[in-house]
Motif scaffolding. Sequence first.
Motif, PDB file in Angstrom:
ATOM      1  N   PRO A   1       0.801  -1.227   0.000  1.00 37.85           N
ATOM      2  CA  PRO A   1       0.000   0.000   0.000  1.00 37.85           C
ATOM      3  C   PRO A   1       0.834   1.277   0.000  1.00 37.85           C
ATOM      4  N   ALA A   2       2.020   1.260   0.579  1.00 34.19           N
ATOM      5  CA  ALA A   2       2.850   2.469   0.595  1.00 34.19           C
ATOM      6  C   ALA A   2       3.253   2.853  -0.828  1.00 34.19           C
ATOM      7  N   SER A   3       3.638   1.884  -1.630  1.00 36.93           N
ATOM      8  CA  SER A   3       4.023   2.169  -3.007  1.00 36.93           C
ATOM      9  C   SER A   3       2.820   2.600  -3.840  1.00 36.93           C
ATOM     10  N   LEU A   4       1.697   1.955  -3.650  1.00 39.62           N
ATOM     11  CA  LEU A   4       0.475   2.362  -4.352  1.00 39.62           C
ATOM     12  C   LEU A   4       0.105   3.800  -3.985  1.00 39.62           C
ATOM     13  N   ASN A   5       0.287   4.162  -2.731  1.00 43.89           N
ATOM     14  CA  ASN A   5      -0.022   5.507  -2.272  1.00 43.89           C
ATOM     15  C   ASN A   5       0.897   6.549  -2.911  1.00 43.89           C
ATOM     16  N   VAL A   6       2.181   6.230  -3.054  1.00 42.06           N
ATOM     17  CA  VAL A   6       3.110   7.144  -3.717  1.00 42.06           C
ATOM     18  C   VAL A   6       2.618   7.441  -5.126  1.00 42.06           C
ATOM     19  N   LEU A   7       2.241   6.405  -5.853  1.00 45.76           N
ATOM     20  CA  LEU A   7       1.783   6.593  -7.234  1.00 45.76           C
ATOM     21  C   LEU A   7       0.526   7.455  -7.283  1.00 45.76           C
ATOM     22  N   ARG A   8      -0.412   7.198  -6.411  1.00 43.60           N
ATOM     23  CA  ARG A   8      -1.649   7.993  -6.397  1.00 43.60           C
ATOM     24  C   ARG A   8      -1.370   9.461  -6.058  1.00 43.60           C
ATOM     25  N   LYS A   9      -0.473   9.706  -5.093  1.00 36.85           N
ATOM     26  CA  LYS A   9      -0.141  11.086  -4.715  1.00 36.85           C
ATOM     27  C   LYS A   9       0.488  11.853  -5.865  1.00 36.85           C
ATOM     28  N   LEU A  10       1.175  11.158  -6.747  1.00 39.09           N
ATOM     29  CA  LEU A  10       1.825  11.798  -7.883  1.00 39.09           C
ATOM     30  C   LEU A  10       0.869  12.060  -9.038  1.00 39.09           C
ATOM     31  N   GLY A  11      -0.345  11.517  -8.952  1.00 43.62           N
ATOM     32  CA  GLY A  11      -1.325  11.717 -10.016  1.00 43.62           C
ATOM     33  C   GLY A  11      -1.503  10.531 -10.933  1.00 43.62           C
ATOM     34  N   PHE A  12      -0.821   9.413 -10.669  1.00 49.01           N
ATOM     35  CA  PHE A  12      -1.022   8.211 -11.478  1.00 49.01           C
ATOM     36  C   PHE A  12      -2.478   7.786 -11.342  1.00 49.01           C
ATOM     37  N   ASP A  13      -3.078   7.395 -12.457  1.00 48.55           N
ATOM     38  CA  ASP A  13      -4.494   7.046 -12.485  1.00 48.55           C
ATOM     39  C   ASP A  13      -4.702   5.924 -13.496  1.00 48.55           C
ATOM     40  N   ASP A  14      -5.945   5.684 -13.863  1.00 46.65           N
ATOM     41  CA  ASP A  14      -6.304   4.645 -14.817  1.00 46.65           C
ATOM     42  C   ASP A  14      -5.821   3.281 -14.326  1.00 46.65           C
ATOM     43  N   PRO A  15      -6.152   2.916 -13.076  1.00 43.08           N
ATOM     44  CA  PRO A  15      -5.662   1.652 -12.531  1.00 43.08           C
ATOM     45  C   PRO A  15      -6.291   0.446 -13.229  1.00 43.08           C
ATOM     46  N   HIS A  16      -5.477  -0.557 -13.435  1.00 40.65           N
ATOM     47  CA  HIS A  16      -6.017  -1.827 -13.893  1.00 40.65           C
ATOM     48  C   HIS A  16      -5.194  -2.968 -13.300  1.00 40.65           C
TER      49      HIS A  16
END
Length: 181
Positions: free
Chosen positions: A133-148
């Motif tokens: 979850p920590a790595s997933l959170n970093v990506l989300r905070k940076l604006g990464f989207d369109d998860p699959h």
Amino acid sequence: MSLPVLKTERLTLRPLTLEDADRVRALVGDYDVSKMLSVVPHPYSREDAVWWINQTAAFDEDGERAFAIDDGSGLIGAISVGRAGPEPDFGYWLGKPYWGRGFMSEAARAVLTWHFGESPETTVTSGALNENPASLNVLRKLGFDDPHAILLPIRARGEDLPATKFRLTLEAFQAEEPVLS
């Protein structure tokens, strides 16, 4: 083309050198780190570290651009962006003693700002294991989207595990407020 040295409030992001090999081996060699990374074997040898550092030093225009994350005491992790598929792939790791301090968000914002400023690419991809979850959170905070959902091969474990793959567009990255924690 050589990598620049990037500075943040707490970090220096610099090209990796062979002098980093023992530190890379020690930090990535920790199973708690390598078990979350796709291409890193476990155990991780000094020869593995030397090979990887040499690969990043010899990159071409489509290759991986890897930075050492240095907190002033030496290398604490690495972060890279480069061509692993049709769009550049963004990857990173921190040594376990440095987890939970906001270093990766700080380093990632600097490297992505540099990348988008230097490259004609307007999209970057990245992914992380669902158990991280920590790595997933970093990506989300940076604006990464369109998860699959994907299965990510984890070399250290010898298996494919559930993960989430994201995309980051230049526009989404620019829309995010800088996050340092």
